[in-house]
Write an enzyme that holds these catalytic residues in place. Sequence first.
Site, short mmCIF file in Angstrom:
data_model
loop_
_atom_site.label_atom_id
_atom_site.label_comp_id
_atom_site.label_asym_id
_atom_site.label_seq_id
_atom_site.Cartn_x
_atom_site.Cartn_y
_atom_site.Cartn_z
CD GLU A 171 -2.79 -1.33 2.43
OE1 GLU A 171 -2.79 -0.40 3.25
OE2 GLU A 171 -3.50 -2.34 2.54
CG ASN B 162 -0.83 -7.02 -1.19
OD1 ASN B 162 -1.48 -7.61 -2.06
ND2 ASN B 162 -1.27 -6.88 0.05
CG HIS C 163 -10.12 -5.69 0.93
ND1 HIS C 163 -10.34 -6.79 1.74
CD2 HIS C 163 -8.81 -5.40 1.06
CE1 HIS C 163 -9.21 -7.14 2.34
NE2 HIS C 163 -8.26 -6.31 1.94
CD GLU D 279 -4.81 -7.73 2.02
OE1 GLU D 279 -5.68 -6.97 2.48
OE2 GLU D 279 -3.59 -7.46 2.07
CG ASP E 193 -12.91 -8.85 2.26
OD1 ASP E 193 -12.73 -8.00 1.36
OD2 ASP E 193 -12.61 -8.63 3.45
O1 9MR Z 1 -7.52 -7.87 8.69
C1 9MR Z 1 -6.62 -7.03 9.34
C2 9MR Z 1 -7.23 -6.51 10.62
O2 9MR Z 1 -7.38 -7.57 11.54
C3 9MR Z 1 -6.35 -5.42 11.20
O3 9MR Z 1 -6.99 -4.86 12.30
C4 9MR Z 1 -6.06 -4.39 10.14
C5 9MR Z 1 -5.15 -3.33 10.72
O4 9MR Z 1 -4.66 -2.48 9.75
O5 9MR Z 1 -5.44 -4.98 9.02
C6 9MR Z 1 -6.28 -5.89 8.40
O6 9MR Z 1 -5.68 -6.39 7.25
C7 9MR Z 1 -5.37 -5.46 6.23
C8 9MR Z 1 -4.18 -5.97 5.48
O7 9MR Z 1 -3.12 -6.20 6.37
C9 9MR Z 1 -3.75 -5.00 4.39
N1 9MR Z 1 -4.83 -4.68 3.51
C10 9MR Z 1 -6.06 -4.25 4.15
C11 9MR Z 1 -6.50 -5.28 5.19
C12 9MR Z 1 -7.83 -4.95 5.75
O8 9MR Z 1 -7.78 -3.77 6.47
#
Ligand code: 9MR
Length: 464
Positions: A174, A217, A253, A282, A284
């Site tokens: 990101e 990513n 997402h 990722e 969903d």
């Molecule tokens: O799913 C993850 C969640 O449990 C955490 O609280 C969050 C914190 O930033 O990160 C989520 O995962 C993220 C991933 O690492 C990067 N892309 C976005 C995902 C969803 O927020």
Amino acid sequence: MIRKRTRTRGGGGTPARGRLRAALGATTTALLTVTALAALPQTTAHAAGTLGAAAAEQGRYFGAAVAANHLGEAQYAATLDREFNSVTPENEMKWDAVEPSRGSFSFSRADQIVDHARGKGMKVRGHTLVWHSQLPGWVSGLGASDLRSAMNNHITQVMTHYKGDIHSWDVVNEAFQDGGSGARRSSPFQDRLGDGFIEEAFRTARATDPAAKLCYNDYNTDGVNAKSNAVYNMVKDFKSRGVPIDCVGFQSHFNPNSPVPSDYRANLQRFADLGVDVQITELDIEGSGQAQATNYGNVVRACLAVSRCTGITVWGIPDKYSWRSSGTPLLFDDNYNKKPAYDAALSALGGTPGEDPEEPGEPGEPGACTAAYTTAEQWSGGYNGKVTITAGSTAISSWSVNLTIASSQQVVSVWNGSPSTNGNVMTVRSTWNGSLAPGASTSFGFTVNGGTTPAPQVGTCTAS
Ligand code: 9MR
């Protein structure tokens, strides 16, 4: 679950002996549906009944984001182990988890996931080495030269710890801004080290573990837009200058405000054409029912249409543990029941929903049916098979059964049922004869050429 499943009652059946028929010309009574089926391909013995197995047959992996603290929950672990052949630690490999204070590494929670995966023969995606979020405060406070060495040390220590265990690493996550600017996102790395931090991270990663695939990513890069164009240009530049990069992750997402883009496949393909693998990292999709199922099917098909799309990871297992659980974006409901989205994803992978041995209904369960096979007639070159369908303790309105036919045999006609094929598996669905009172039976028949053995294998009977 709307559909109930039961195990097949009876297996191969006893061939009716002594009656030879020279040819197929003889008609069978009650020939209501006769469909000539092409010779069935000889490659696949069984349609896969799980996401991981079906993806593997397509040369892909199907993974899930996993949280270490859920591994002790029996249904969570059972679903993970049954369905998936790759895992991504959801939070356990992030900077704040593995290096909470400078030079002090703590791998125990991530190790739990990696050990679990290794024990089950699953792949592991590493997520993530350099990211502006979940970054401990001490990193943000460093000046440029300290930050550079901290970043390189972090990459080196973490990748060395997991060397040989990780098939792909999200080296940088990101790093681009949302919106139309195509600019890099402000972060301690960007602000102090400039654009070159990404390249430096990838070079350090390659030097540490040359066998791991190194990925960039991001999210909102799933279709062609300003942000994905910026990532595209960076990857193109890296490839032209020999900066090591092997893959691009598309987080995927989705929700009604950010739907699956219509140019999703084309976008994956244009990155693949740069000479990198692409991965859905990722996935969903918020929603429910058929609309959600259709979206999942479309995403899976887009990946399969791109030969360098090497795998799909969904961002969690049951809805209740999703980072946005209120949107019910995953493939399993809170009780680990498979959702329509699951069936759609599995079908898109070429698998067969309903083949799952873990979820048999019991005979007599409401809405259930059983299927029993017998060989009705045989002759030197083939046989007529008969499958008797019996409703369970309540009425049903339709049924469906899978038959696996030996690759040396060809089904040349089917009656009293509507067939479709997928590899060696023929699915026969009810036509006029779907409605059965509790305990009532009907049957369908079929003619096979190409020898009398082995008998077909009859799969689960699915009723609705
Ligand atoms: O799913 C993850 C969640 O449990 C955490 O609280 C969050 C914190 O930033 O990160 C989520 O995962 C993220 C991933 O690492 C990067 N892309 C976005 C995902 C969803 O927020």
